[in-house]
Design an enzyme around this catalytic site. Structure first.
Site, PDB file in Angstrom:
ATOM      1  N   ARG A  92       0.848  -1.191   0.000  1.00 29.68           N
ATOM      2  CA  ARG A  92       0.000   0.000   0.000  1.00 29.68           C
ATOM      3  C   ARG A  92       0.884   1.241   0.000  1.00 29.68           C
ATOM      4  O   ARG A  92       1.937   1.273   0.641  1.00 29.68           O
ATOM      5  CB  ARG A  92      -0.903   0.021   1.249  1.00 29.68           C
ATOM      6  CG  ARG A  92      -2.066  -0.982   1.202  1.00 29.68           C
ATOM      7  CD  ARG A  92      -3.096  -0.624   0.143  1.00 29.68           C
ATOM      8  NE  ARG A  92      -4.247  -1.516   0.133  1.00 29.68           N
ATOM      9  CZ  ARG A  92      -4.400  -2.555  -0.702  1.00 29.68           C
ATOM     10  NH1 ARG A  92      -3.470  -2.834  -1.592  1.00 29.68           N
ATOM     11  NH2 ARG A  92      -5.491  -3.290  -0.656  1.00 29.68           N
TER      12      ARG A  92
ATOM     13  N   HIS B 188      -0.641   0.195  -9.695  1.00 29.33           N
ATOM     14  CA  HIS B 188      -1.388  -0.715  -8.797  1.00 29.33           C
ATOM     15  C   HIS B 188      -1.958  -1.920  -9.554  1.00 29.33           C
ATOM     16  O   HIS B 188      -3.174  -2.142  -9.574  1.00 29.33           O
ATOM     17  CB  HIS B 188      -2.502   0.041  -8.055  1.00 29.33           C
ATOM     18  CG  HIS B 188      -2.980  -0.688  -6.830  1.00 29.33           C
ATOM     19  ND1 HIS B 188      -3.398  -0.052  -5.690  1.00 29.33           N
ATOM     20  CD2 HIS B 188      -3.095  -2.011  -6.564  1.00 29.33           C
ATOM     21  CE1 HIS B 188      -3.760  -0.942  -4.785  1.00 29.33           C
ATOM     22  NE2 HIS B 188      -3.583  -2.163  -5.296  1.00 29.33           N
TER      23      HIS B 188
HETATM   24  N1  LIG Z   1      -0.318  -4.107  -5.100  1.00 27.61           N
HETATM   25  C1  LIG Z   1      -1.259  -5.003  -5.276  1.00 27.61           C
HETATM   26  O1  LIG Z   1      -1.711  -5.215  -6.399  1.00 27.61           O
HETATM   27  C2  LIG Z   1      -1.742  -5.802  -4.124  1.00 27.61           C
HETATM   28  C3  LIG Z   1      -1.399  -5.467  -2.830  1.00 27.61           C
HETATM   29  N2  LIG Z   1      -1.809  -6.262  -1.789  1.00 27.61           N
HETATM   30  C4  LIG Z   1      -1.391  -5.902  -0.432  1.00 27.61           C
HETATM   31  O2  LIG Z   1      -0.604  -6.959   0.109  1.00 27.61           O
HETATM   32  C5  LIG Z   1      -0.914  -7.078   1.488  1.00 27.61           C
HETATM   33  C6  LIG Z   1      -0.474  -8.422   2.015  1.00 27.61           C
HETATM   34  O3  LIG Z   1      -1.347  -9.431   1.576  1.00 27.61           O
HETATM   35  P1  LIG Z   1      -1.310 -10.906   2.195  1.00 27.61           P
HETATM   36  O4  LIG Z   1       0.041 -11.496   2.090  1.00 27.61           O
HETATM   37  O5  LIG Z   1      -2.445 -11.648   1.617  1.00 27.61           O
HETATM   38  O6  LIG Z   1      -1.575 -10.581   3.745  1.00 27.61           O
HETATM   39  P2  LIG Z   1      -1.375 -11.515   5.008  1.00 27.61           P
HETATM   40  O7  LIG Z   1      -2.317 -11.030   6.043  1.00 27.61           O
HETATM   41  O8  LIG Z   1      -1.448 -12.942   4.601  1.00 27.61           O
HETATM   42  O9  LIG Z   1       0.134 -11.228   5.463  1.00 27.61           O
HETATM   43  C7  LIG Z   1       0.497 -10.079   6.150  1.00 27.61           C
HETATM   44  C8  LIG Z   1       1.893 -10.247   6.732  1.00 27.61           C
HETATM   45  O10 LIG Z   1       2.278  -9.036   7.368  1.00 27.61           O
HETATM   46  C9  LIG Z   1       2.714  -9.316   8.699  1.00 27.61           C
HETATM   47  N3  LIG Z   1       2.415  -8.201   9.582  1.00 27.61           N
HETATM   48  C10 LIG Z   1       1.244  -7.571   9.800  1.00 27.61           C
HETATM   49  N4  LIG Z   1       1.378  -6.595  10.711  1.00 27.61           N
HETATM   50  C11 LIG Z   1       2.667  -6.616  11.092  1.00 27.61           C
HETATM   51  C12 LIG Z   1       3.422  -5.858  12.020  1.00 27.61           C
HETATM   52  N5  LIG Z   1       2.872  -4.866  12.759  1.00 27.61           N
HETATM   53  N6  LIG Z   1       4.727  -6.146  12.166  1.00 27.61           N
HETATM   54  C13 LIG Z   1       5.297  -7.144  11.459  1.00 27.61           C
HETATM   55  N7  LIG Z   1       4.631  -7.908  10.561  1.00 27.61           N
HETATM   56  C14 LIG Z   1       3.330  -7.637  10.381  1.00 27.61           C
HETATM   57  C15 LIG Z   1       1.935 -10.537   9.109  1.00 27.61           C
HETATM   58  O11 LIG Z   1       2.581 -11.174  10.206  1.00 27.61           O
HETATM   59  P3  LIG Z   1       2.017 -12.554  10.819  1.00 27.61           P
HETATM   60  O12 LIG Z   1       2.196 -13.584   9.722  1.00 27.61           O
HETATM   61  O13 LIG Z   1       2.886 -12.788  11.973  1.00 27.61           O
HETATM   62  O14 LIG Z   1       0.580 -12.306  11.129  1.00 27.61           O
HETATM   63  C16 LIG Z   1       1.959 -11.332   7.804  1.00 27.61           C
HETATM   64  O15 LIG Z   1       3.156 -12.046   7.701  1.00 27.61           O
HETATM   65  C17 LIG Z   1      -2.411  -6.783   1.523  1.00 27.61           C
HETATM   66  O16 LIG Z   1      -2.815  -6.379   2.813  1.00 27.61           O
HETATM   67  C18 LIG Z   1      -2.587  -5.701   0.491  1.00 27.61           C
HETATM   68  O17 LIG Z   1      -2.505  -4.437   1.090  1.00 27.61           O
HETATM   69  C19 LIG Z   1      -2.543  -7.384  -1.989  1.00 27.61           C
HETATM   70  C20 LIG Z   1      -2.910  -7.753  -3.249  1.00 27.61           C
HETATM   71  C21 LIG Z   1      -2.571  -6.976  -4.422  1.00 27.61           C
HETATM   72  O1  LIG Z   2      -6.489  -7.090  -3.386  1.00 29.24           O
HETATM   73  C1  LIG Z   2      -5.906  -6.048  -3.051  1.00 29.24           C
HETATM   74  O2  LIG Z   2      -5.726  -5.736  -1.867  1.00 29.24           O
HETATM   75  C2  LIG Z   2      -5.412  -5.165  -4.082  1.00 29.24           C
HETATM   76  O3  LIG Z   2      -4.686  -4.250  -3.816  1.00 29.24           O
HETATM   77  C3  LIG Z   2      -5.828  -5.462  -5.466  1.00 29.24           C
HETATM   78  O4  LIG Z   2      -5.172  -4.731  -6.420  1.00 29.24           O
END
Ligand SMILES: NC(=O)C1=CN([C@@H]2O[C@H](COP(=O)(O)OP(=O)(O)OC[C@H]3O[C@@H](n4cnc5c(N)ncnc54)[C@H](OP(=O)(O)O)[C@@H]3O)[C@@H](O)[C@H]2O)C=CC1
Ligand SMILES: O=C(O)C(=O)CO
Length: 312
Positions: A227, A275
């Protein structure tokens, strides 16, 4: 079973047809303003408050991976979705592979110095450069959840040292795990390529700032795939101009669409996409939603539920 669907940009007729086919007996309809009829499930992205408010839903599905926009709306309108109604998000559903493609191609681009060769080409200069060594090219993942772990999996065969930072400790094969704030400095110290895949929460907003960037080795790289609010863009530009950072690859921005006047557009060492790192793949998403609804209807546990207190 009644399902309501709302997405401001998706091909709604496609989704309604696919969901109706995948969930036997489901009556799926597009939600429109004024529709207060019964619904069991709601599938949404940027939902108007009145779509969810006051309904006795069994569950809500966000039509993406990140739930920051729906959670921030809930903060302003807690009545929109009472705590007892579970909120699910898309887990992978094809986004993992897209993130893998994006991250691997860019890491290799930097490792093979294609950025430098591009700059040399601009000057019509024929100049073979020294190779980078794999052992000096540690890739560090900020966030090691569904998407971060998939990216680590795809990078593993390339032989770069891999590490991740998350809230809780991970045991991914071949990936050194750092957990919690106390271990962030050690994680950053050896990270040459930083890839952000954190969720947007109160703890992570603005995390990629001057203080964090200063802890990376000189001539590092940053890839922001999560983000825009995670990254302080002015601090990134300063770090690029001081030579602390060698390059950045950005998919997300503090304002989207990125305004024309943003200095990021013109910076020679900032590569950008609008994005699109990973988009919702309808067929995979419908399959996941159908499977999850089937589990919920049988009273069984399903993965993908958002922890509203934690914020992701
Ligand atoms: N650019 C794009 O097109 C896209 C962007 N995204 C973004 O990617 C993000 C990640 O997606 P996804 O992998 O599915 O999410 P997940 O919830 O599966 O993973 C999030 C990770 O972040 C870690 N985390 C969260 N808070 C903290 C913190 N305070 N300190 C340290 N680590 C932290 C979590 O730790 P723990 O495992 O210990 O809980 C976990 O490992 C989404 O939230 C979205 O914003 C998603 C899709 C598309
Ligand atoms: O799925 C999400 O969170 C995205 O950012 C899609 O682009």
């Amino acid at each position: 079973m009644d399902i309501i669907f709302y997405h401001p940009t998706f091909d709604t007729p496609y989704w309604i047809k696919a969901l109706s086919t995948a969930i036997p007996g489901a009556r799926v309809r597009e939600w429109k303003r004024g529709d207060n009829e019964h619904a069991d499930y709601a599938l949404v992205w940027h939902p108007p408050v009145e779509m969810l408010q006051g309904r006795n839903l069994k569950a809500v599905f966000a039509l993406g991976a990140g739930v920051d926009s729906i959670l921030s709306k809930l903060k302003a309108h807690p009545e929109m979705l009472p705590e007892h109604i579970p909120l699910f998000r898309l887990e992978d559903t094809g986004m993992g592979q897209q993130m893998q493609e994006y991250a691997v191609s860019q890491v290799l681009h930097w490792f093979r110095r294609f950025d430098d060769y591009h700059a040399l080409k601009q000057q019509s200069r024929w100049e073979p450069l020294a190779d980078y060594q794999r052992e000096d090219f540690t890739v560090g993942l900020l966030g090691a959840g569904v998407l971060g772990s998939k990216v680590a999996e795809a990078l593993a065969p390339w032989g770069f040292p891999l590490r991740c930072w998350s809230r809780t400790r991970k045991t991914y094969p071949g990936v050194e795990s750092f957990a919690g704030h106390d271990e962030l400095p050690a994680f950053l110290k050896g990270t040459r390529v930083l890839i952000n895949l954190l969720p947007n929460t109160a703890e992570t907003v603005g995390i990629i700032n001057q203080d964090l960037l200063n802890q990376l080795p000189d001539q590092s790289y940053v890839m922001n795939l999560a983000r825009g609010v995670h990254l302080v863009e002015a601090d990134l530009l300063k770090a690029l101009d001081s030579g602390k950072l060698k390059g950045a690859m950005l998919d997300v921005y503090s304002r989207e669409p990125l305004p024309e006047e943003s200095p990021l557009w013109a910076h020679p060492r900032v590569a950008m996409t609008p994005h699109i790192a990973a988009v919702t793949r309808p067929a995979e998403a419908v399959d996941y939603i159908a499977r999850t609804i089937a589990l919920l209807e049988q009273g069984k546990a399903a993965t993908g539920q958002v922890d509203r207190q934690r914020g992701y």
